[in-house]
Design an enzyme around this catalytic site. Structure first.
Site, PDB file in Angstrom:
ATOM      1  N   CYS A 178       0.849  -1.195   0.000  1.00 52.08           N
ATOM      2  CA  CYS A 178       0.000   0.000   0.000  1.00 52.08           C
ATOM      3  C   CYS A 178       0.887   1.249   0.000  1.00 52.08           C
ATOM      4  CB  CYS A 178      -0.893  -0.013   1.230  1.00 52.08           C
ATOM      5  SG  CYS A 178      -2.058   1.359   1.304  1.00 52.08           S
ATOM      6  N   ASP A 233       0.503   3.633   1.904  1.00 50.35           N
ATOM      7  CA  ASP A 233       0.533   4.127   3.286  1.00 50.35           C
ATOM      8  C   ASP A 233       1.964   4.325   3.788  1.00 50.35           C
ATOM      9  OD1 ASP A 233       0.381   4.164   6.224  1.00 50.35           O
ATOM     10  OD2 ASP A 233      -1.725   3.650   5.930  1.00 50.35           O
ATOM     11  N   ARG A 293       3.166   4.429   6.601  1.00 55.90           N
ATOM     12  CA  ARG A 293       3.559   3.653   7.786  1.00 55.90           C
ATOM     13  C   ARG A 293       4.008   2.239   7.434  1.00 55.90           C
ATOM     14  NH1 ARG A 293      -2.091   4.232  10.599  1.00 55.90           N
ATOM     15  NH2 ARG A 293      -2.561   3.687   8.432  1.00 55.90           N
ATOM     16  N   HIS A 297      -1.869  -4.523   5.044  1.00 56.71           N
ATOM     17  CA  HIS A 297      -1.524  -3.970   6.364  1.00 56.71           C
ATOM     18  C   HIS A 297      -2.757  -3.581   7.169  1.00 56.71           C
ATOM     19  CE1 HIS A 297      -2.221   0.451   5.733  1.00 56.71           C
ATOM     20  NE2 HIS A 297      -2.212   0.061   4.483  1.00 56.71           N
ATOM     21  N   CYS A 356      -5.741   0.140   7.246  1.00 56.62           N
ATOM     22  CA  CYS A 356      -5.598   0.635   5.862  1.00 56.62           C
ATOM     23  C   CYS A 356      -6.759   1.579   5.502  1.00 56.62           C
ATOM     24  CB  CYS A 356      -5.562  -0.544   4.887  1.00 56.62           C
ATOM     25  SG  CYS A 356      -5.326  -0.021   3.170  1.00 56.62           S
TER      26      CYS A 356
HETATM   27 ZN   LIG Z   1      -3.296   0.934   3.053  1.00 55.19          ZN
END
Ligand SMILES: [Zn+2]
Length: 216
Positions: free
Chosen positions: A47, A49, A51, A108, A111
């Site tokens: 992703c 993302d 993190r 993850h 999300c």
């Molecule tokens: Zn995500």
């Protein structure tokens, strides 16, 4: 005129720091990377993302992972329709040109993309049904997974939906003829993982049992 601005000072300083330390201490290694080309040990689809630190959780260095990131680590089905397909292009290059032996889909926890799809499927985000939203249309890939969710607490259903994002992507990968062929030949192994950001946990998809189990 294209409205491109100079880099903010704090980022320019961070770059200068990296060049003066990490790079200059490993100049020979970086130059070898540049001249010898890449032979990544795996492709990872993760992703966007911030993190999700793909290289960090595997202790990986430059040159080891061929990484593609998109909203909710999704792979669309094989669709040779002449359109722009960024994820499919990355997968094609990794498998057909680089011949990566492993292809990992890494989902993850927490999300935001999966959450938006959850809301859309639950009828709580009508704006995401509009054609003008790229996120909404992209998340259509995951929509079939919503009906497969079992009843339960919403937090558990959201986690299960994140697992579905990995599972559906693996299914869709197998619709690409060159992937199905490489898997059949034993030249490529597909893997599904899901990482818990807060706990640092990693779960692995088992195709035989159709379940995710904790790794290690
Ligand atoms: Zn995500």
């Amino acid at each position: 005129m294209i409205p491109a601005k100079p880099l903010p000072q704090n980022l320019a300083q961070r770059y200068a720091g990296w060049r003066a330390t990490t790079y200059s201490e490993n100049r020979g290694w970086y130059r070898r990377l540049a001249t010898e080309g890449q032979r990544p040990l795996a492709m990872v689809i993760a992703c966007c993302d911030s993190r999700v630190n793909v290289t960090s959780i595997f202790g990986a260095e430059q040159g080891e992972f061929f990484i593609h990131r998109n909203i909710a680590n999704l792979v669309p089905p094989f669709a040779p329709d002449g359109d722009h397909h960024g994820t499919s292009a990355a997968v094609e290059y990794a498998v057909q040109v680089l011949h990566v032996p492993h292809l990992i889909v890494l989902g993850h926890s927490n999300c935001g993309g999966v959450q938006s799809c959850y809301d859309m499927c639950a009828g709580q985000a009508p704006d995401l049904e509009e054609n003008a939203t790229f996120v909404g249309r992209w998340m259509e890939i995951l929509r079939p997974g919503f009906d497969a969710l079992s009843d339960g607490a919403e937090a558990d259903r959201r986690t299960a939906f994140e697992h579905q994002a990995v599972r559906i992507s693996l299914e869709n990968l197998m619709t690409f003829p060159f992937i199905a062929a490489a898997v059949e030949e034993g030249d490529l192994a597909l893997h599904g993982l899901w990482t818990d950001i807060g706990e640092g946990g990693l779960m692995m998809y088992d195709g035989l049992t159709d379940r995710f189990t904790a790794l290690g």
